[in-house]
Design an enzyme around this catalytic site. Structure first.
Site, PDB file in Angstrom:
ATOM      1  N   PRO A   7       2.382   4.889   1.009  1.00  9.40           N
ATOM      2  CA  PRO A   7       2.757   5.387   2.334  1.00  9.40           C
ATOM      3  C   PRO A   7       1.573   6.109   2.972  1.00  9.40           C
ATOM      4  O   PRO A   7       0.838   6.810   2.284  1.00  9.40           O
ATOM      5  CB  PRO A   7       3.873   6.383   2.041  1.00  9.40           C
ATOM      6  N   HIS A  56      -4.911  33.035 -17.258  1.00  8.99           N
ATOM      7  CA  HIS A  56      -4.439  31.655 -17.210  1.00  8.99           C
ATOM      8  C   HIS A  56      -5.441  30.771 -16.471  1.00  8.99           C
ATOM      9  O   HIS A  56      -5.904  29.751 -16.992  1.00  8.99           O
ATOM     10  CB  HIS A  56      -3.064  31.612 -16.516  1.00  8.99           C
ATOM     11  N   GLU A  57      -5.830  31.189 -15.270  1.00  8.25           N
ATOM     12  CA  GLU A  57      -6.752  30.378 -14.475  1.00  8.25           C
ATOM     13  C   GLU A  57      -8.136  30.341 -15.112  1.00  8.25           C
ATOM     14  O   GLU A  57      -8.783  29.294 -15.136  1.00  8.25           O
ATOM     15  CB  GLU A  57      -6.841  30.897 -13.031  1.00  8.25           C
ATOM     16  N   GLY A  93       0.821  -1.208   0.000  1.00  5.67           N
ATOM     17  CA  GLY A  93       0.000   0.000   0.000  1.00  5.67           C
ATOM     18  C   GLY A  93       0.847   1.246   0.000  1.00  5.67           C
ATOM     19  O   GLY A  93       2.014   1.235   0.383  1.00  5.67           O
ATOM     20  N   THR A 124      -1.112   4.770   4.346  1.00  6.52           N
ATOM     21  CA  THR A 124      -2.419   4.124   4.284  1.00  6.52           C
ATOM     22  C   THR A 124      -2.717   3.343   5.557  1.00  6.52           C
ATOM     23  O   THR A 124      -3.779   2.739   5.675  1.00  6.52           O
ATOM     24  CB  THR A 124      -2.516   3.179   3.076  1.00  6.52           C
ATOM     25  N   THR A 178       1.571   0.364   9.110  1.00  6.16           N
ATOM     26  CA  THR A 178       2.191   0.248  10.431  1.00  6.16           C
ATOM     27  C   THR A 178       1.110   0.186  11.503  1.00  6.16           C
ATOM     28  O   THR A 178       1.191  -0.608  12.437  1.00  6.16           O
ATOM     29  CB  THR A 178       3.091   1.466  10.703  1.00  6.16           C
TER      30      THR A 178
HETATM   31  P1  ADP Z   1       2.103   3.445   6.566  1.00  4.83           P
HETATM   32  O1  ADP Z   1       2.765   2.506   7.514  1.00  4.83           O
HETATM   33  O2  ADP Z   1       1.177   2.757   5.616  1.00  4.83           O
HETATM   34  O3  ADP Z   1       3.011   4.391   5.864  1.00  4.83           O
HETATM   35  P2  ADP Z   1       1.049   4.515   8.984  1.00  4.83           P
HETATM   36  O4  ADP Z   1       0.457   3.301   9.579  1.00  4.83           O
HETATM   37  O5  ADP Z   1       2.364   4.928   9.504  1.00  4.83           O
HETATM   38  O6  ADP Z   1       1.140   4.369   7.410  1.00  4.83           O
HETATM   39  O7  ADP Z   1       0.004   5.693   9.109  1.00  4.83           O
HETATM   40  C1  ADP Z   1       0.371   6.963   9.517  1.00  4.83           C
HETATM   41  C2  ADP Z   1      -0.734   7.613  10.319  1.00  4.83           C
HETATM   42  O8  ADP Z   1      -1.877   7.847   9.511  1.00  4.83           O
HETATM   43  C3  ADP Z   1      -1.239   6.758  11.447  1.00  4.83           C
HETATM   44  O9  ADP Z   1      -0.457   6.920  12.585  1.00  4.83           O
HETATM   45  C4  ADP Z   1      -2.652   7.257  11.634  1.00  4.83           C
HETATM   46  O10 ADP Z   1      -2.663   8.403  12.430  1.00  4.83           O
HETATM   47  C5  ADP Z   1      -3.056   7.657  10.248  1.00  4.83           C
HETATM   48  N1  ADP Z   1      -3.860   6.614   9.602  1.00  4.83           N
HETATM   49  C6  ADP Z   1      -3.549   5.982   8.454  1.00  4.83           C
HETATM   50  N2  ADP Z   1      -4.501   5.097   8.120  1.00  4.83           N
HETATM   51  C7  ADP Z   1      -5.430   5.151   9.093  1.00  4.83           C
HETATM   52  C8  ADP Z   1      -6.650   4.453   9.322  1.00  4.83           C
HETATM   53  N3  ADP Z   1      -7.117   3.539   8.478  1.00  4.83           N
HETATM   54  N4  ADP Z   1      -7.346   4.775  10.429  1.00  4.83           N
HETATM   55  C9  ADP Z   1      -6.894   5.701  11.282  1.00  4.83           C
HETATM   56  N5  ADP Z   1      -5.757   6.378  11.121  1.00  4.83           N
HETATM   57  C10 ADP Z   1      -5.019   6.128  10.039  1.00  4.83           C
HETATM   58 ZN    ZN Z   2      -2.057  26.312 -15.013  1.00  2.00          ZN
END
Ligand code: ADP
Ligand code: ZN
Length: 605
Positions: A216, A435-436, A214, A218, A221
């Site tokens: 980063p 532009h916008e 997944g 998500t 950890t």
């Molecule tokens: P990864 O290991 O996938 O990079 P982490 O587990 O370190 O991501 O997530 C970082 C932070 O994002 C977590 O400490 C939490 O605060 C938040 N987070 C991510 N996903 C969730 C989730 N499904 N529910 C609640 N908090 C989440």
């Molecule tokens: Zn533009």
């Protein structure tokens, strides 16, 4: 807390390293100094062999001292001074020839020859050698110290949360929002860890490795910690990049120590973040890569090595599954894979709600619609949005976090901070406005493009202005038409500059970059070109590209240009046709700086 300890540890380590390096340099200098001195002294007292022969013939020599088997002899010259002063060292090329020469002198002139059979006092000899080796020994000791501080020794092999005294990571499944299916898939791991015996009695094999795929942020950890927390077992974590070391063999040794530690703590969870750092495909090359291979091999050995009664489950996370060595995915290793997706609408709503629990939040806030505005955000980004919102709310003295605060936080994170103080010249303002307005008007005439949410010429981050689109749909696939129209919308900015001001600017650089990327991916990743066909030019190693022949590169280059040119022309056509709308939007922008969705839509009624 843990972070601070970590920092202190790091600081101490760095300090020790610095001291060790200073000592090392000092020892080296001293060694060099003494070595040079000894060399000079030796030089002074050395006599060349030819010189010795002359002196011998001129009967200047009183005594010769030789040791059997040594080519170096000591000659004492005749004279008044102390014997030591008169004694010199000579290297003799051929002892045989020398002996014959000397024999004559002994017979005729009574030259004294002192021939020792045994080598010099062995004790003296060893101390001598020891002394000369001292700098080397010191250096080796220092190197070992440095190694140790680099983490070969003791305690740096994985942080441990939980453990005997405190069997908690503090995280439970309820702390992980959304991801219901994934939690369902992983709940049996919790049960394995809790009751390994009943599974083993039944003859079931406990899985050893689970790979979490997944992006980063998500929550990989988080979910791994939750498994440990639910099962009440220690959680040992380490990041793949920590295994990569500049000293050969250190990575492998760290892997070994990590598993040794885990075996002592079983049942437990080992979590290896960024496993692609060590688990990327093994290569045959040398250097850093072969070091990597060693680390990976050690990991494989460890995973194959634990006995079935040791309940250790290894969870590993990566966002680049295609990089991993196939050997890692074999049965008995990471044979289970769970994809952790970026949250969908429901997931985002749940995450937002969860992270609001410990915050003061205006009851009017509609989480559902916020979730709708944040398609594509990961859990970590959503947590970040709410934290920013809390900061914004505090700064402007709100009673609680309002919807507006959250929206500002989203804008701040996606487009950057508003730069009210930046001085913008009238000319730049006009350019930005056109532009916008160009982006916004062009998008309006493209069926697949989402509605405009806000257009602004207030600088944010690096951008002079921005056009925000609504993201109200979670899409899985994107059609070819949509990609083409996206490119047209991106070209709308530059097209408007050209048409209304007959000038183009650097303001379009990011648009062009994104559009070029889309065109390239259409051709080389998605196989969407009529000319190139359904071909993927995504390769692992550059040499693989050679298989497709050189022509294909020219073709890709040409087709990228064709796609972009078409998009630019289409954008210009739309704007020429709706010139009065472009002018209206741009002038309103110059007057009001920001146009909301509702106001923008009134232009098209
Ligand atoms: P990864 O290991 O996938 O990079 P982490 O587990 O370190 O991501 O997530 C970082 C932070 O994002 C977590 O400490 C939490 O605060 C938040 N987070 C991510 N996903 C969730 C989730 N499904 N529910 C609640 N908090 C989440
Ligand atoms: Zn533009």
């Amino acid at each position: 807390m843990a972070d601070r300890d970590n920092n202190e540890d790091k600081f101490k380590r760095n300090l020790m390293l610095l001291i060790a390096s200073i000592i090392a340099v000092f020892v080296l200098c001293v060694a060099c100094f003494f070595g040079y001195k000894m060399y000079l002294e030796g030089k002074e007292k050395e006599v060349a062999y030819t010189e010795l022969i002359t002196d011998l013939n001129e009967s200047k020599i009183e005594k010769i001292k030789m040791t059997a088997g040594s080519a170096s002899i000591k000659v004492t010259y005749k004279g008044e001074e102390k014997e030591e002063e008169r004694t010199k060292t000579v290297l003799v090329p051929s002892l045989q020839a020398f002996m014959e020469l000397v024999q004559e002198k002994v017979d005729k002139e009574g030259l004294k020859i002192d021939l020792k059979q045994e080598p010099i006092n062995p004790v003296l000899r060893t101390t001598d050698t020891l002394f000369s080796m001292l700098p080397t020994i010191l250096l080796v000791v220092l190197m070992l110290m440095i190694f140790k501080m680099q983490g070969l020794g003791g305690d740096n092999n994985g942080k441990v949360y939980g453990g005997e005294e405190n069997k908690k990571t503090g995280v439970k499944f309820e702390d992980v929002a959304g991801l219901d299916e994934e939690k369902g898939e992983l709940i049996e791991i919790v049960d394995f860890l809790k009751n390994p015996k009943s599974y083993l009695d039944m003859g079931a094999k406990i899985p050893r490795g689970i790979l979490l795929y997944g992006k980063p942020g998500t929550g990989k950890t988080l979910i791994a910690k939750a498994i440990a927390g639910e099962a009440g077992v220690p959680f040992i974590s380490m990041s793949g990049s920590e295994f990569i070391e500049m000293f050969a063999g250190l990575g492998a040794s760290r892997v070994r120590k990590l598993f040794e530690k885990a075996k002592k703590m079983a049942p437990c969870i080992i979590f290896i973040d960024e496993i692609d750092a060590i688990g990327s495909r093994r290569t045959s090359s040398s250097g850093a890569e072969s070091e990597n291979n060693q680390t990976l091999n050690q990991l494989l050995v460890e995973m194959d090595g634990f006995a079935s009664n040791e309940t250790i489950i290894v969870l590993a996370a990566t966002n680049r599954p295609e990089m991993l060595d196939k050997a890692l995915l074999r049965p008995g290793r990471f044979d289970r894979q769970v994809t952790i997706p970026t949250p969908d609408l429901n997931g985002r709503e749940a995450i937002l709600k969860l992270h609001c629990k410990d915050k003061k939040i205006d009851p009017e806030v509609d989480f559902r619609s916020l979730a709708g505005d944040t398609a594509g955000f990961t859990g970590a980004e959503l947590a970040n949005v709410l934290n920013e919102a809390a900061i914004i709310a505090t700064r402007i003295n709100h009673e609680a976090i309002t919807r507006e605060d959250i929206e500002n936080a989203i804008k701040k994170i996606t487009v950057g901070l508003e730069k009210h103080n930046r001085v913008v010249s009238e000319k730049d303002k006009k350019l930005t406005a056109y532009h916008e307005a160009g982006h916004a008007v062009v998008s309006k005439f493209l069926p697949t493009q989402t509605d405009v949410k806000e257009v602004s010429i207030i600088p944010r981050g690096l951008a002079g202005g921005y056009t925000m689109y609504k993201t109200n749909e979670d899409k899985f696939y994107i059609s070819r038409t949509e990609l083409l129209e996206k490119m047209v919308a991106l070209m709308g900015g530059r097209a408007a500059e050209k048409i209304s001001l007959n000038e183009i600017s650097t303001g379009a650089s990011n648009d062009i970059e994104v559009a070029t990327g889309i065109a390239r991916d259409m051709l080389t990743v998605y196989g969407m070109s009529d000319v190139l066909g359904q071909i993927s030019l995504k390769v692992d190693e550059p040499y693989e590209l050679q298989m497709y022949g050189e022509n294909i590169f020219n073709e890709v280059g040409e087709q990228v240009k064709v796609l972009i040119d078409k998009a630019y022309v289409t954008a210009q056509q739309i704007l020429i046709e709706h010139r009065e709308l472009l002018d209206k939007v741009a002038l309103t922008l110059l007057e009001k700086e920001t146009i909301s969705e509702e106001e923008f839509n009134t232009f098209f009624e």
